[in-house]
Design an enzyme around this catalytic site. Structure first.
Site, mmCIF file in Angstrom:
data_model
loop_
_atom_site.group_PDB
_atom_site.id
_atom_site.type_symbol
_atom_site.label_atom_id
_atom_site.label_comp_id
_atom_site.label_asym_id
_atom_site.label_seq_id
_atom_site.Cartn_x
_atom_site.Cartn_y
_atom_site.Cartn_z
ATOM 1 N N ARG A 1 18.413 -23.822 17.448
ATOM 2 C CA ARG A 1 17.173 -23.098 17.697
ATOM 3 C C ARG A 1 17.318 -21.707 17.084
ATOM 4 O O ARG A 1 18.420 -21.172 16.982
ATOM 5 C CB ARG A 1 16.905 -22.977 19.195
ATOM 6 C CG ARG A 1 16.746 -24.304 19.919
ATOM 7 C CD ARG A 1 16.531 -24.070 21.411
ATOM 8 N NE ARG A 1 16.303 -25.318 22.139
ATOM 9 C CZ ARG A 1 17.250 -26.036 22.725
ATOM 10 N NH1 ARG A 1 18.524 -25.617 22.666
ATOM 11 N NH2 ARG A 1 16.969 -27.153 23.363
ATOM 12 N N LYS B 1 19.221 -22.958 25.674
ATOM 13 C CA LYS B 1 18.088 -23.073 26.583
ATOM 14 C C LYS B 1 18.571 -23.383 27.992
ATOM 15 O O LYS B 1 19.508 -24.151 28.172
ATOM 16 C CB LYS B 1 17.156 -24.184 26.083
ATOM 17 C CG LYS B 1 15.779 -24.183 26.720
ATOM 18 C CD LYS B 1 14.884 -25.172 26.022
ATOM 19 C CE LYS B 1 13.483 -25.129 26.597
ATOM 20 N NZ LYS B 1 12.577 -26.086 25.893
ATOM 21 N N HIS C 1 11.686 -23.917 13.199
ATOM 22 C CA HIS C 1 11.647 -25.217 13.868
ATOM 23 C C HIS C 1 11.517 -26.361 12.862
ATOM 24 O O HIS C 1 11.977 -27.477 13.128
ATOM 25 C CB HIS C 1 10.498 -25.267 14.870
ATOM 26 C CG HIS C 1 10.873 -25.954 16.147
ATOM 27 N ND1 HIS C 1 11.825 -25.466 17.006
ATOM 28 C CD2 HIS C 1 10.448 -27.122 16.692
ATOM 29 C CE1 HIS C 1 11.954 -26.287 18.037
ATOM 30 N NE2 HIS C 1 11.139 -27.304 17.873
ATOM 31 N N ARG D 1 14.920 -27.234 11.991
ATOM 32 C CA ARG D 1 15.550 -27.972 13.102
ATOM 33 C C ARG D 1 15.106 -29.440 13.051
ATOM 34 O O ARG D 1 15.921 -30.347 13.235
ATOM 35 C CB ARG D 1 15.137 -27.311 14.415
ATOM 36 C CG ARG D 1 15.769 -27.900 15.676
ATOM 37 C CD ARG D 1 15.567 -26.899 16.809
ATOM 38 N NE ARG D 1 15.606 -27.477 18.145
ATOM 39 C CZ ARG D 1 16.708 -27.700 18.849
ATOM 40 N NH1 ARG D 1 17.891 -27.417 18.320
ATOM 41 N NH2 ARG D 1 16.650 -28.193 20.070
ATOM 42 N N HIS E 1 19.293 -31.266 23.498
ATOM 43 C CA HIS E 1 18.134 -31.821 24.189
ATOM 44 C C HIS E 1 18.560 -32.521 25.477
ATOM 45 O O HIS E 1 19.521 -33.287 25.478
ATOM 46 C CB HIS E 1 17.401 -32.834 23.296
ATOM 47 C CG HIS E 1 16.666 -32.214 22.171
ATOM 48 N ND1 HIS E 1 16.463 -32.852 20.950
ATOM 49 C CD2 HIS E 1 16.057 -31.003 22.052
ATOM 50 C CE1 HIS E 1 15.774 -32.068 20.152
ATOM 51 N NE2 HIS E 1 15.513 -30.949 20.791
ATOM 52 N N TYR F 1 11.529 -35.463 17.154
ATOM 53 C CA TYR F 1 11.833 -34.558 16.043
ATOM 54 C C TYR F 1 11.993 -35.328 14.739
ATOM 55 O O TYR F 1 11.925 -34.743 13.660
ATOM 56 C CB TYR F 1 13.132 -33.791 16.326
ATOM 57 C CG TYR F 1 12.951 -32.540 17.154
ATOM 58 C CD1 TYR F 1 12.162 -32.550 18.292
ATOM 59 C CD2 TYR F 1 13.575 -31.358 16.808
ATOM 60 C CE1 TYR F 1 12.002 -31.420 19.060
ATOM 61 C CE2 TYR F 1 13.425 -30.217 17.576
ATOM 62 C CZ TYR F 1 12.634 -30.249 18.696
ATOM 63 O OH TYR F 1 12.474 -29.124 19.450
#
Length: 286
Positions: free
Chosen positions: A146, A171, A235, A238, A261, A270
């Site tokens: 990220r 995160k 992103h 990513r 994740h 993704y």
């Protein structure tokens, strides 16, 4: 200014310390939530359903992400107030959390996702003029980090000998290690040999020695994208990491761990393999 504004700093601390839901919010999330709630209180004063509806009517339904952030931030703030009696405002409806659910924004259009293929990444690299631009493209596309994680990396988090880096501020406050490909190692070695000498321990620094922030990464990539005629964002790189590696047969559970994740369904979303790529691959199946 609303009377509820005096609870903002306490709420911010609670989010940072994991006192809402049991796990700490990311700094980016906290910043957004405080921004939206502060603006709401300045404009409307009272936190009630009618004011939430009024605010939602001012945001176009096409701006789903913004509408959802406003909703989630107000709901989080109300939840904190209702669960803490010492700061419980008498004028907040105890049923607010239940009643506000019906106004949770729902996406009516498919999300606009952007990714970059391997030729696009090479185009971006050809227009990089500085070591910093090059390592940003290489790091995000080779590791799937990220943008906030890349910006928070410090020199001590990089272990070129063992071939991995450590994300200490992922995160929800999680920590994880991410492997480095041979290409990523070489890119980091080149960057570190050319990195500006400064007191900052951050990996990504400008030529003047200032740490690079998320907005700075987005701005740099936008400029590179215009020059290379490639649509790109942090992103998008990513997603490119997931898509390119999935197409090469790398196991999805490993990509899930690399990306950090919690749900493998997020990793799967993704992967933006095209129909043509699927057809070409299927033609070689037994």
């Amino acid at each position: 200014m609303s009377n509820l504004s005096r609870y903002l700093s306490q709420w911010e601390s609670a989010m940072r310390c994991g006192l809402i839901g049991g796990r700490p919010f990311s700094e980016g999330c906290i910043k957004n939530y405080v921004f939206y709630v502060t603006g709401f209180l300045e404009q409307y004063g009272e936190l009630n359903i009618e004011n939430v509806k009024a605010l939602m009517l001012t945001v176009p339904i096409e701006q789903f992400a913004k509408r959802l952030k406003i909703y989630e931030s107000l709901r989080c703030f109300a939840r904190y107030l209702l669960e803490n009696e010492e700061c419980f405002p008498e004028d907040l409806d105890p049923r607010f959390l239940e009643r506000v659910r019906r106004y949770k924004p729902k996406r009516h259009l498919p999300p606009r996702k952007v990714t970059v293929d391997e030729p696009g990444i090479e185009k971006l690299l050809t227009v990089c003029d500085t070591p910093l631009d090059t390592i940003i493209v290489e790091l995000l596309s080779q590791t799937g980090l990220r943008v906030s994680e890349a910006c928070s990396l410090e020199l001590g988090d990089i272990d070129l000998e063992k071939g991995h880096l450590t994300i200490k501020r992922a995160k929800w406050g999680k920590t994880r290690r991410v492997g480095l490909t041979q290409r990523a190692r070489q890119s980091l070695e080149r960057y570190l040999s050319q990195r500006s000498e400064c007191e900052s321990q951050r990996l990504l620094v400008t030529s003047k020695g200032y740490p690079v922030v998320r907005y700075g990464v987005r701005t740099r990539l936008a400029k590179l994208g215009r020059r290379a005629e490639v649509k790109v964002s942090p992103h998008a790189l990513r997603r490119a990491f997931v898509t390119i590696n999935a197409n090469k047969g790398r196991p999805l559970p490993m990509l899930q761990i690399a990306c950090g994740h919690s749900d493998i369904g997020t990793t799967r979303s993704y992967c933006m393999t095209s129909e043509d790529e699927t057809i070409e691959s299927m033609q070689g199946w037994d």
